[in-house]
Scaffold this motif. Structure first.
Motif, PDB file in Angstrom:
ATOM      1  N   VAL A 121      25.424  49.902   5.480  1.00 16.93           N
ATOM      2  CA  VAL A 121      26.242  48.788   5.946  1.00 16.93           C
ATOM      3  C   VAL A 121      27.273  49.295   6.940  1.00 16.93           C
ATOM      4  CG1 VAL A 121      27.813  46.920   5.295  1.00 16.93           C
ATOM      5  CG2 VAL A 121      25.926  47.557   3.757  1.00 16.93           C
ATOM      6  N   ALA A 122      27.286  48.691   8.104  1.00 14.58           N
ATOM      7  CA  ALA A 122      28.331  48.931   9.098  1.00 14.58           C
ATOM      8  C   ALA A 122      29.251  47.717   9.033  1.00 14.58           C
ATOM      9  CB  ALA A 122      27.734  49.092  10.496  1.00 14.58           C
ATOM     10  N   TRP A 123      30.352  47.851   8.319  1.00  9.90           N
ATOM     11  CA  TRP A 123      31.273  46.720   8.160  1.00  9.90           C
ATOM     12  C   TRP A 123      31.920  46.367   9.485  1.00  9.90           C
ATOM     13  CZ3 TRP A 123      30.584  43.955   4.034  1.00  9.90           C
ATOM     14  CH2 TRP A 123      30.073  44.559   2.876  1.00  9.90           C
ATOM     15  N   GLU A 124      32.032  47.339  10.377  1.00  8.14           N
ATOM     16  CA  GLU A 124      32.543  47.138  11.731  1.00  8.14           C
ATOM     17  C   GLU A 124      31.539  47.750  12.699  1.00  8.14           C
ATOM     18  OE1 GLU A 124      35.212  45.390  12.365  1.00  8.14           O
ATOM     19  OE2 GLU A 124      35.942  45.252  10.304  1.00  8.14           O
ATOM     20  N   THR A 125      31.432  47.203  13.885  1.00 10.90           N
ATOM     21  CA  THR A 125      30.483  47.751  14.858  1.00 10.90           C
ATOM     22  C   THR A 125      30.864  49.168  15.283  1.00 10.90           C
ATOM     23  OG1 THR A 125      31.656  46.635  16.664  1.00 10.90           O
ATOM     24  CG2 THR A 125      29.735  45.496  15.722  1.00 10.90           C
ATOM     25  N   ASP A 126      32.128  49.546  15.113  1.00 12.81           N
ATOM     26  CA  ASP A 126      32.556  50.910  15.439  1.00 12.81           C
ATOM     27  C   ASP A 126      31.821  51.953  14.601  1.00 12.81           C
ATOM     28  OD1 ASP A 126      34.357  49.657  17.085  1.00 12.81           O
ATOM     29  OD2 ASP A 126      36.139  50.216  15.944  1.00 12.81           O
ATOM     30  N   ALA A 127      31.311  51.571  13.459  1.00 14.60           N
ATOM     31  CA  ALA A 127      30.619  52.507  12.567  1.00 14.60           C
ATOM     32  C   ALA A 127      29.177  52.770  13.003  1.00 14.60           C
ATOM     33  CB  ALA A 127      30.634  51.972  11.137  1.00 14.60           C
ATOM     34  N   LEU A 128      28.653  51.991  13.927  1.00 16.88           N
ATOM     35  CA  LEU A 128      27.245  52.130  14.314  1.00 16.88           C
ATOM     36  C   LEU A 128      26.908  53.500  14.894  1.00 16.88           C
ATOM     37  CD1 LEU A 128      26.510  48.623  15.880  1.00 16.88           C
ATOM     38  CD2 LEU A 128      25.438  49.623  13.844  1.00 16.88           C
ATOM     39  N   ALA A 129      27.744  54.029  15.762  1.00 18.76           N
ATOM     40  CA  ALA A 129      27.433  55.307  16.421  1.00 18.76           C
ATOM     41  C   ALA A 129      27.236  56.414  15.398  1.00 18.76           C
ATOM     42  CB  ALA A 129      28.534  55.672  17.413  1.00 18.76           C
ATOM     43  N   ASP A 130      28.149  56.524  14.442  1.00 15.93           N
ATOM     44  CA  ASP A 130      28.015  57.578  13.427  1.00 15.93           C
ATOM     45  C   ASP A 130      26.786  57.367  12.555  1.00 15.93           C
ATOM     46  OD1 ASP A 130      30.259  58.912  14.316  1.00 15.93           O
ATOM     47  OD2 ASP A 130      31.593  58.047  12.798  1.00 15.93           O
ATOM     48  N   LEU A 131      26.522  56.128  12.188  1.00 23.35           N
ATOM     49  CA  LEU A 131      25.342  55.860  11.370  1.00 23.35           C
ATOM     50  C   LEU A 131      24.064  56.187  12.136  1.00 23.35           C
ATOM     51  CD1 LEU A 131      26.394  52.583   9.550  1.00 23.35           C
ATOM     52  CD2 LEU A 131      25.766  54.749   8.465  1.00 23.35           C
ATOM     53  N   LEU A 132      23.980  55.780  13.388  1.00 25.19           N
ATOM     54  CA  LEU A 132      22.779  56.037  14.181  1.00 25.19           C
ATOM     55  C   LEU A 132      22.551  57.529  14.405  1.00 25.19           C
ATOM     56  CD1 LEU A 132      23.022  53.093  16.715  1.00 25.19           C
ATOM     57  CD2 LEU A 132      21.199  53.455  15.029  1.00 25.19           C
ATOM     58  N   LYS A 170      11.551  51.685   6.569  1.00 21.55           N
ATOM     59  CA  LYS A 170      12.420  52.086   7.677  1.00 21.55           C
ATOM     60  C   LYS A 170      13.876  52.076   7.253  1.00 21.55           C
ATOM     61  CE  LYS A 170       9.164  52.521  10.652  1.00 21.55           C
ATOM     62  NZ  LYS A 170       8.909  53.766  11.358  1.00 21.55           N
ATOM     63  N   PRO A 171      14.670  53.017   7.765  1.00 19.37           N
ATOM     64  CA  PRO A 171      16.107  52.933   7.534  1.00 19.37           C
ATOM     65  C   PRO A 171      16.647  51.663   8.195  1.00 19.37           C
ATOM     66  CG  PRO A 171      15.509  55.048   8.524  1.00 19.37           C
ATOM     67  CD  PRO A 171      14.303  54.165   8.581  1.00 19.37           C
ATOM     68  N   LEU A 172      17.570  51.000   7.533  1.00 18.49           N
ATOM     69  CA  LEU A 172      18.139  49.758   8.042  1.00 18.49           C
ATOM     70  C   LEU A 172      19.653  49.839   8.023  1.00 18.49           C
ATOM     71  CD1 LEU A 172      17.744  46.745   8.914  1.00 18.49           C
ATOM     72  CD2 LEU A 172      17.926  46.182   6.466  1.00 18.49           C
ATOM     73  N   ILE A 173      20.247  49.567   9.163  1.00 19.38           N
ATOM     74  CA  ILE A 173      21.698  49.438   9.261  1.00 19.38           C
ATOM     75  C   ILE A 173      21.985  47.957   9.433  1.00 19.38           C
ATOM     76  CG2 ILE A 173      23.775  49.987  10.578  1.00 19.38           C
ATOM     77  CD1 ILE A 173      22.246  52.518  11.584  1.00 19.38           C
ATOM     78  N   ILE A 174      22.750  47.396   8.512  1.00 22.21           N
ATOM     79  CA  ILE A 174      23.095  45.982   8.633  1.00 22.21           C
ATOM     80  C   ILE A 174      24.563  45.829   9.014  1.00 22.21           C
ATOM     81  CG2 ILE A 174      21.265  45.101   7.137  1.00 22.21           C
ATOM     82  CD1 ILE A 174      23.285  44.870   4.874  1.00 22.21           C
ATOM     83  N   VAL A 175      24.782  44.853   9.877  1.00 20.82           N
ATOM     84  CA  VAL A 175      26.127  44.455  10.290  1.00 20.82           C
ATOM     85  C   VAL A 175      26.249  42.989   9.887  1.00 20.82           C
ATOM     86  CG1 VAL A 175      27.732  44.172  12.216  1.00 20.82           C
ATOM     87  CG2 VAL A 175      26.047  46.048  12.250  1.00 20.82           C
ATOM     88  N   PRO A 176      27.014  42.696   8.847  1.00 19.86           N
ATOM     89  CA  PRO A 176      27.094  41.302   8.411  1.00 19.86           C
ATOM     90  C   PRO A 176      27.863  40.426   9.402  1.00 19.86           C
ATOM     91  CG  PRO A 176      28.485  42.707   7.030  1.00 19.86           C
ATOM     92  CD  PRO A 176      27.762  43.608   7.979  1.00 19.86           C
ATOM     93  N   ARG A 177      27.332  39.228   9.596  1.00 15.58           N
ATOM     94  CA  ARG A 177      28.046  38.230  10.404  1.00 15.58           C
ATOM     95  C   ARG A 177      29.280  37.788   9.617  1.00 15.58           C
ATOM     96  NH1 ARG A 177      24.228  35.634  14.130  1.00 15.58           N
ATOM     97  NH2 ARG A 177      22.117  36.289  13.588  1.00 15.58           N
ATOM     98  N   ARG A 178      30.302  37.379  10.338  1.00 16.67           N
ATOM     99  CA  ARG A 178      31.551  36.962   9.691  1.00 16.67           C
ATOM    100  C   ARG A 178      31.908  35.528  10.054  1.00 16.67           C
ATOM    101  NH1 ARG A 178      35.525  42.068   9.387  1.00 16.67           N
ATOM    102  NH2 ARG A 178      33.956  43.508   8.643  1.00 16.67           N
ATOM    103  N   HIS A 179      32.184  34.768   9.030  1.00 16.18           N
ATOM    104  CA  HIS A 179      32.599  33.377   9.224  1.00 16.18           C
ATOM    105  C   HIS A 179      33.884  33.305  10.034  1.00 16.18           C
ATOM    106  CE1 HIS A 179      34.608  29.575   7.960  1.00 16.18           C
ATOM    107  NE2 HIS A 179      33.417  29.120   8.293  1.00 16.18           N
ATOM    108  N   ALA A 180      34.827  34.191   9.774  1.00 17.26           N
ATOM    109  CA  ALA A 180      36.123  34.177  10.471  1.00 17.26           C
ATOM    110  C   ALA A 180      35.976  34.387  11.977  1.00 17.26           C
ATOM    111  CB  ALA A 180      37.055  35.237   9.882  1.00 17.26           C
TER     112      ALA A 180
END
Length: 154
Positions: free
Chosen positions: A116-127, A82-92
């Motif tokens: 990788v979606a480094w920011e949640t704003d990138a999710l829409a374009d990736l999806l 399956k395609p996977l989009i990951i959004v890493p959790r951030r310690h900060a």
């Protein structure tokens, strides 16, 4: 269907809130394992946890999976193709104890079927993109390691 999972250790409200906002603007079902009590995110279906068979069923039925940068999710995407989009959790942002998920995301970025979606704003374009499925193909680093070990053993 979009399946989202955040693992079993910690909730990930930043990701879940972003997905709920996106779910409100799509006709595609969004089902999420949230790791927390449901937060009344009305545009998607939430479950705190899943039994292994339920998890496998949802992962297998999904068009795409969105996840934290957990190794289990990465391995499952490869297992189920399956395609996977990951959004890493951030310690900060107090989302984890350290930034190991940022390191994981950097390591797998560019792997077949893992985005990788480094920011949640990138999710829409990736999806909205045509995403390739994850595969169990060996990375160049793994191939190099195996070749090095084989050379040592010969």
């Amino acid at each position: 269907m979009i399946f989202a999972t955040v693992g079993t250790q910690l909730p990930f409200p930043r990701l879940m809130d972003a997905l709920n906002a996106l779910a409100a603007s799509t006709s595609e079902d969004v089902i999420a394992q949230t790791g927390e009590a449901t937060a009344n995110r009305s545009a998607m279906q939430e479950m705190r946890s899943l039994q292994p068979a339920e998890f496998s069923d949802l992962f297998n039925r999904a068009r795409v999976v969105v996840s934290h940068a957990g190794i289990g999710s990465i391995l499952s995407a490869r297992k189920f193709g399956k395609p996977l989009i990951i959004v890493p959790r951030r310690h900060a942002l107090d989302e984890h104890r350290n930034d190991h998920q940022m390191a994981t995301a950097r390591q797998v970025e560019g792997s077949q079927g893992i985005y990788v979606a480094w920011e949640t704003d990138a999710l829409a374009d990736l999806l909205a993109s045509d995403l390739s499925p994850a595969t169990e193909a060996m990375s160049p680093a793994r191939e190099h390691l195996i070749a090095h070990i084989a050379k040592l053993l010969s």
